[in-house]
Design an enzyme around this catalytic site. Structure first.
Site, short mmCIF file in Angstrom:
data_model
loop_
_atom_site.label_atom_id
_atom_site.label_comp_id
_atom_site.label_asym_id
_atom_site.label_seq_id
_atom_site.Cartn_x
_atom_site.Cartn_y
_atom_site.Cartn_z
N TYR A 111 0.86 -1.20 0.00
CA TYR A 111 0.00 0.00 0.00
C TYR A 111 0.88 1.24 0.00
O TYR A 111 1.94 1.24 0.63
CB TYR A 111 -0.87 0.03 1.26
CG TYR A 111 -2.22 -0.60 1.02
CD1 TYR A 111 -3.15 0.03 0.19
CD2 TYR A 111 -2.56 -1.81 1.61
CE1 TYR A 111 -4.37 -0.54 -0.05
CE2 TYR A 111 -3.78 -2.39 1.36
CZ TYR A 111 -4.69 -1.75 0.53
OH TYR A 111 -5.90 -2.31 0.30
N GLU B 81 -0.75 4.64 0.22
CA GLU B 81 -1.71 5.75 0.28
C GLU B 81 -0.99 7.06 0.58
O GLU B 81 -0.10 7.10 1.43
CB GLU B 81 -2.77 5.46 1.35
CG GLU B 81 -3.81 4.48 0.84
CD GLU B 81 -4.84 4.11 1.89
OE1 GLU B 81 -4.91 4.76 2.94
OE2 GLU B 81 -5.57 3.13 1.65
N ASP C 289 -9.48 15.66 -22.88
CA ASP C 289 -9.29 14.23 -22.61
C ASP C 289 -8.57 13.66 -23.82
O ASP C 289 -9.17 13.43 -24.87
CB ASP C 289 -10.66 13.57 -22.41
CG ASP C 289 -10.56 12.07 -22.15
OD1 ASP C 289 -9.49 11.48 -22.45
OD2 ASP C 289 -11.54 11.48 -21.67
N THR D 138 -5.64 8.31 -20.59
CA THR D 138 -5.27 6.96 -20.20
C THR D 138 -3.84 6.76 -20.68
O THR D 138 -3.28 7.60 -21.40
CB THR D 138 -6.17 5.90 -20.87
OG1 THR D 138 -6.20 6.15 -22.28
CG2 THR D 138 -7.58 5.91 -20.32
N LYS E 287 -3.30 3.51 -24.63
CA LYS E 287 -3.76 3.53 -26.02
C LYS E 287 -2.55 3.86 -26.91
O LYS E 287 -1.62 3.06 -26.96
CB LYS E 287 -4.93 4.51 -26.17
CG LYS E 287 -6.14 4.09 -25.31
CD LYS E 287 -7.34 4.95 -25.55
CE LYS E 287 -8.55 4.44 -24.79
NZ LYS E 287 -8.76 5.11 -23.50
N ARG F 66 -2.53 -0.28 -18.50
CA ARG F 66 -3.83 0.38 -18.33
C ARG F 66 -3.74 1.30 -17.11
O ARG F 66 -3.45 0.84 -16.01
CB ARG F 66 -4.93 -0.65 -18.09
CG ARG F 66 -4.91 -1.81 -19.05
CD ARG F 66 -6.16 -2.63 -18.98
NE ARG F 66 -7.20 -1.95 -19.71
CZ ARG F 66 -7.28 -1.93 -21.04
NH1 ARG F 66 -6.39 -2.57 -21.76
NH2 ARG F 66 -8.25 -1.29 -21.64
N1 DSN Z 1 -13.14 2.35 -24.16
C1 DSN Z 1 -12.35 3.33 -24.84
C2 DSN Z 1 -12.41 3.20 -26.32
O1 DSN Z 1 -12.48 2.07 -26.78
O2 DSN Z 1 -12.35 4.17 -27.03
C3 DSN Z 1 -12.68 4.71 -24.39
O3 DSN Z 1 -12.49 4.80 -23.05
#
Ligand code: DSN
Length: 413
Positions: free
Chosen positions: A50, A52, A196, A222, A225, A231
């Site tokens: 942990y 925190e 975003d 995120t 991607k 992730r």
């Molecule tokens: N789930 C993602 C996507 O496939 O675009 C977006 O968060």
């Protein structure tokens, strides 16, 4: 390795998934293949503790090295994106966005975001998400004729409803955003502007997509991607954000922990640090450029077969196809392509007359196949196969074999 002896069922299933990935083309635009170094950090002893709190101010003991790792991750992110503050603890993109709402708004406040069926994201105010339920969410969309964002309309709407927060970002918009224009709109009405960049973070780092940094106050992303990490999620504040509200970093830190989350997943944070190091290399710039070259090549090949592309093409890593002139639904297309070894996803198109579970479109992206080293020549083949299985569904077995053959030449990282 002991793993197979301890749990042969899970070990076998992971092995089968590895084999599936090796022998198929991953073309869901929000997915990618991570490096062995990223996966090693993820599977390290850092999953054990942990932590925190934040570096230097923790609620648990024994965190000397965790502190160093999280600080390094923060420093790398700040340098790479050119921002003065980052929080690397959000578990993923939706929790990162949730933290922005909780840090800036009260329930019932007005927020503006791009509607999900027009290519936005659930957390930008869509009705089934917390963001559409607990806030007065006003959604903007694309123009009916062009399927492009209509900035004059967005400005008109913003002046009328005066949101406290405006989101810009998308999951299925194949064109660049005009960050500057959004900045002007937000400034006109004194709203916070949040970008975003989950889908396009890697493209921004590679310099092949305009950066929102000079124009927005907050950036969320995120990390898995186009950025090609594990992730995870991050929240950044820009210089412009700091000038608007010097307390923003403190508000966001407090909201992420203890407001929303408990212990951060430091194995994930270490893996994000590794992906940020990889993303700072010249090789990553080349990778980003090739993603775009591939998606433009794929778009132009697909067009030759008479497909209808939303907005007529692409500026980024994805294309969105309206299948209505092809007599096949998005769901059917997803199924036949999966059988052929090409993984894509069904997707709504703007003003879709069909329901989201069986929409009229599909969404394809090039980040993962570009990671494997594929180039324009391979895009030509892929477009040919897509057209072939749609024209003659019985050909899927033949295409499956050819896909396997191609995959063999381009191993996973
Ligand atoms: N789930 C993602 C996507 O496939 O675009 C977006 O968060």
């Amino acid at each position: 390795m002991n793993f197979k002896k301890i749990d042969s069922q899970i070990a076998k299933l992971i092995e089968r998934e590895r084999e599936r990935q090796e022998t198929t083309l991953e073309m869901i635009p929000s997915e990618n293949h991570t490096s062995a170094a990223v996966r090693e950090a993820l599977g390290s002893v850092l999953t054990d503790k942990y932590a925190e709190g934040y570096p230097g101010k923790r609620y648990y003991a024994g965190l000397e090295f965790y502190d160093k790792i999280e600080t390094l991750c923060q420093e790398r992110a700040k340098k790479l994106f050119g921002v003065p503050y980052v929080n690397v603890q959000p578990y993923s993109g939706s929790p990162a966005n949730q933290a922005v709402y909780f840090a800036l708004l009260e329930p019932g406040d007005t927020v503006m975001g791009m509607s999900l069926p027009h290519g936005g994201h659930l957390t930008h105010g869509w009705k089934v998400s917390f963001s559409g339920k607990y806030y007065n969410s006003i959604q903007y969309g694309v123009d009916k004729e062009t399927n492009l964002l209509n900035y004059n309309e967005i400005e008109k709407l913003a002046k009328e409803v005066k949101p406290k927060l405006i989101w810009v970002g998308a999951t299925a918009y194949p064109r660049f955003f005009n960050w500057e224009k959004f900045g002007e709109i937000a400034d006109l009405i004194g709203a916070y502007l949040a970008a975003d960049i989950a889908h396009i973070a890697g493209l921004i780092i590679a310099g092949v997509h305009p950066s929102p940094v000079p124009y927005v106050h907050i950036i969320t992303t995120t990390t898995h991607k186009t950025l090609r990490g594990p992730r995870g999620g991050m929240i950044m504040v820009t210089e412009k954000g700091l000038s608007k509200d010097p307390e923003l970093p403190k508000k966001i830190d407090k909201t992420v922990f203890p407001g929303l989350q408990g212990g951060p997943h430091e194995n994930n944070i270490a893996a994000i640090a590794v992906c940020l190091k990889e993303a700072s290399s010249p090789a990553f710039k080349k990778y980003g450029k090739q993603i775009i070259k591939n998606s433009k090549a794929l778009a132009s090949e697909i067009l030759k077969y008479g497909f209808n592309l939303i907005t007529g093409g692409t500026d980024n890593h994805l294309i969105l196809i309206d299948l209505r002139n092809k007599g096949i639904s998005g769901k059917e297309a997803q199924i036949i392509l999966e059988k052929s070894g090409i993984t894509i996803n069904k997707n709504t198109i703007p003003f879709d007359p069909n329901p989201p579970f069986n929409p009229s479109g599909i969404r394809l992206g090039t980040p993962a196949i570009t990671t494997r080293g594929m180039k324009e020549k391979e895009m030509k083949k892929i477009a040919f196969w897509i057209n072939e299985v749609f024209s003659n569904p019985k050909s899927y077995l033949k295409v499956r074999k050819e896909v396997k053959k191609l995959c063999k030449k381009f191993p996973l990282p």
